[in-house]
Design an enzyme around this catalytic site. Sequence first.
Site, PDB file in Angstrom:
ATOM      1  N   PRO A  32       0.818  -1.218   0.000  1.00  9.94           N
ATOM      2  CA  PRO A  32       0.000   0.000   0.000  1.00  9.94           C
ATOM      3  C   PRO A  32       0.850   1.266   0.000  1.00  9.94           C
ATOM      4  O   PRO A  32       1.824   1.378   0.759  1.00  9.94           O
ATOM      5  CB  PRO A  32      -0.820  -0.135   1.287  1.00  9.94           C
ATOM      6  N   CYS A  33       0.462   2.222  -0.852  1.00 12.27           N
ATOM      7  CA  CYS A  33       1.251   3.445  -1.007  1.00 12.27           C
ATOM      8  C   CYS A  33       0.841   4.541  -0.027  1.00 12.27           C
ATOM      9  O   CYS A  33       1.566   5.525   0.141  1.00 12.27           O
ATOM     10  CB  CYS A  33       1.124   3.958  -2.439  1.00 12.27           C
ATOM     11  N   GLN A  34      -0.328   4.387   0.616  1.00 10.02           N
ATOM     12  CA  GLN A  34      -0.853   5.464   1.458  1.00 10.02           C
ATOM     13  C   GLN A  34       0.125   5.963   2.525  1.00 10.02           C
ATOM     14  O   GLN A  34       0.172   7.174   2.799  1.00 10.02           O
ATOM     15  CB  GLN A  34      -2.168   5.023   2.111  1.00 10.02           C
ATOM     16  N   PHE A  36       3.144   6.548   2.281  1.00 13.45           N
ATOM     17  CA  PHE A  36       4.228   7.324   1.694  1.00 13.45           C
ATOM     18  C   PHE A  36       3.748   8.308   0.625  1.00 13.45           C
ATOM     19  O   PHE A  36       4.553   9.021   0.045  1.00 13.45           O
ATOM     20  CB  PHE A  36       5.261   6.371   1.081  1.00 13.45           C
TER      21      PHE A  36
END
Length: 301
Positions: A32-34, A36
């Site tokens: 998951p990118c959230q 960063f």
Amino acid sequence: DTPVYEYEMTEHAPLPEGLRGSTVTHFSAGPPCQPFSRAGVGAGVEDSRNAIPAALAAIEELRPLVVELENVANIRKYGDVISDIFARLTSLGYHVSGYVLDAAEYGVPQRRRRFFVMGSLLGPLGAPTATVATPMTVAEAIGDTTDLDAFRTSYPHLELTRDERHRAERLDMMSGCCTLRELHGHLPARTLTASNLANKHGCMMRLRMDDGTVRRPSVMEAARLQSFPATFEFPPELISERQAWIAIGNAVPPAMAEAIARRDIEYIDSARSYFREIVMLAGDEPDLVAGVLPRLSRGTD
């Protein structure tokens, strides 16, 4: 016949029972990118959604020949995170490199810059070569030469009201946008994300039709801009419109994933040929190639 597991990975239990002890040649993950992303609160490693430790634990257990980890380009600002990934993989024997790749260079009708960590037990692994010389445009992907004909196809429930349109344009001006945050037919799309597709007010990803109507892109239009094949379906009885937008925005574009996978297949096949020659030269000394050859001879991608 490919098995699919629904499993919540953790650092201490990174793999479902069916995969533990498997022989794997290739491992690809997009944690998951959230944690960063510039669009989030930037909690980094303190964010409960940070799955990078789980991905690294899975790699340590499986020891695949080639690994890739994908995330937003903004993750590079978290130097400790990048340093830890490189150190962990290097300690496992991987040659590690990192690249920012733009999906538009791999046949995706969208500007989407993402950071890839690539590692190989077989030697240095460079960035995959671009597959297109000129990026595909929005019109080429969903315009009047396609079955979607997006700029002339009406979806009343996706239309923005006059107040919503004015709010969106004011927000664009306040954000310093040089052009409206709309889908412009002559250009690739701006980055599709879960937040801008499923935004409550529909102001972050908009399509202005030929008759002047402004609306959100439909699920199938968004999917095509993310390079999902035309045959891919999002059955409404299984997934809501909002859930589909979120899934599409969070996805690694299939065309980009395919380009990387094809490069990896060629890379591993080349290594297989090389090690077959070593086996022939080794003759009665199989210990010379023990360790790497079994995984080159068979395995699961």
